[in-house]
Design an enzyme around this catalytic site. Structure first.
Site, PDB file in Angstrom:
ATOM      1  N   HIS A  33       0.843  -1.200   0.000  1.00 29.84           N
ATOM      2  CA  HIS A  33       0.000   0.000   0.000  1.00 29.84           C
ATOM      3  C   HIS A  33       0.878   1.251   0.000  1.00 29.84           C
ATOM      4  O   HIS A  33       2.081   1.180   0.258  1.00 29.84           O
ATOM      5  CB  HIS A  33      -0.815   0.095   1.290  1.00 29.84           C
ATOM      6  CG  HIS A  33      -1.739  -1.015   1.597  1.00 29.84           C
ATOM      7  ND1 HIS A  33      -3.088  -0.936   1.378  1.00 29.84           N
ATOM      8  CD2 HIS A  33      -1.517  -2.233   2.154  1.00 29.84           C
ATOM      9  CE1 HIS A  33      -3.668  -2.055   1.791  1.00 29.84           C
ATOM     10  NE2 HIS A  33      -2.746  -2.864   2.268  1.00 29.84           N
ATOM     11  N   GLU A 115       2.505  -0.815   4.415  1.00 27.47           N
ATOM     12  CA  GLU A 115       2.300   0.525   3.883  1.00 27.47           C
ATOM     13  C   GLU A 115       3.647   1.180   3.622  1.00 27.47           C
ATOM     14  O   GLU A 115       4.538   1.153   4.479  1.00 27.47           O
ATOM     15  CB  GLU A 115       1.540   1.404   4.900  1.00 27.47           C
ATOM     16  CG  GLU A 115       0.160   0.907   5.256  1.00 27.47           C
ATOM     17  CD  GLU A 115      -0.933   1.432   4.331  1.00 27.47           C
ATOM     18  OE1 GLU A 115      -0.604   2.208   3.399  1.00 27.47           O
ATOM     19  OE2 GLU A 115      -2.102   1.066   4.553  1.00 27.47           O
ATOM     20  N   HIS A 154      -2.532  -3.015  -3.361  1.00 25.35           N
ATOM     21  CA  HIS A 154      -3.909  -2.822  -2.902  1.00 25.35           C
ATOM     22  C   HIS A 154      -4.844  -2.691  -4.097  1.00 25.35           C
ATOM     23  O   HIS A 154      -5.975  -3.171  -4.090  1.00 25.35           O
ATOM     24  CB  HIS A 154      -3.973  -1.576  -2.001  1.00 25.35           C
ATOM     25  CG  HIS A 154      -5.192  -1.501  -1.142  1.00 25.35           C
ATOM     26  ND1 HIS A 154      -5.465  -0.416  -0.348  1.00 25.35           N
ATOM     27  CD2 HIS A 154      -6.212  -2.379  -0.940  1.00 25.35           C
ATOM     28  CE1 HIS A 154      -6.616  -0.639   0.301  1.00 25.35           C
ATOM     29  NE2 HIS A 154      -7.085  -1.813  -0.044  1.00 25.35           N
ATOM     30  N   ASP A 164      -3.460   2.446  -4.848  1.00 24.39           N
ATOM     31  CA  ASP A 164      -2.112   2.329  -4.286  1.00 24.39           C
ATOM     32  C   ASP A 164      -1.552   0.917  -4.473  1.00 24.39           C
ATOM     33  O   ASP A 164      -2.326  -0.034  -4.575  1.00 24.39           O
ATOM     34  CB  ASP A 164      -2.111   2.737  -2.794  1.00 24.39           C
ATOM     35  CG  ASP A 164      -3.041   1.893  -1.931  1.00 24.39           C
ATOM     36  OD1 ASP A 164      -4.198   1.672  -2.323  1.00 24.39           O
ATOM     37  OD2 ASP A 164      -2.588   1.433  -0.863  1.00 24.39           O
TER      38      ASP A 164
END
Ligand code: ZN
Length: 178
Positions: A33, A115, A154, A164
């Site tokens: 992400h 992330e 994602h 993303d």
């Protein structure tokens, strides 16, 4: 190195934004992400605040629209490559939302979410690729059902809803470094 489902080189930042995976779940998917808070601004600790439910809605108009969301990821890789871990890998973090991989819904159940601090159209840093690829290698070692074909963005599991990690993410470089 991963010990007791925690990455030993990460800074550990515990949150209540997680729950148990369904019983007998095999962790078999890695989801990449991006996030930046405020959007397209890097640095600061707002992502940590967001994932731990401590984001101050008064600090930015955008924060006021998201601060009550209870979301998380297993790890965040900041622009300088520092890894922050929020949820042990064997627990379920809340990163994927409505999602599906190869016909199986609710990807949070069986995935690990990483992330990158970034934005879809801004180049990621080399240290982020280094931290991500090292972490990926360690995860594959501990969770061998995460095969190369089961490392996705994602956008791949929530198409039309999520974009993303975006056009700026260099998949060939990342895959070569794994
Ligand atoms: Zn995402």
């Amino acid at each position: 190195m991963i010990k007791n489902a925690i990455c030993t080189q990460a800074e550990y930042c515990p949150t209540t934004h997680w729950d148990e995976r369904p019983e007998q779940t095999t962790i078999s998917l890695l989801v990449v992400h991006n996030i930046s808070l405020p959007p397209n601004e890097f640095g600061g600790d707002y992502i940590q605040y967001f994932f731990t439910g401590c984001l101050d809605p008064k600090l930015h108009p955008y924060f006021a629209s998201i601060y009550q969301m209870r979301v998380s990821a297993h790890c965040l890789i900041k622009r300088d490559g520092q890894i922050v871990q929020f949820v042990p890998f064997d627990k379920r973090a809340w990163h994927a939302g409505v999602s599906s991989f190869q016909g199986v819904n609710r990807c949070n159940d069986f995935s690990i979410g990483i992330e990158l601090e970034g934005a879809d159209d801004v180049a990621y840093t080399q240290t982020q690729y280094q931290s991500l690829s090292t972490l990926t290698q360690e995860l594959i070692q501990d969770y061998p059902a995460i095969t190369l074909g089961r490392i996705v963005g994602h956008n791949d599991i929530a198409p039309g809803r999520k974009t993303d990690p975006g056009i700026a993410f260099d998949w060939p470089q990342y895959r070569q470094m794994i």
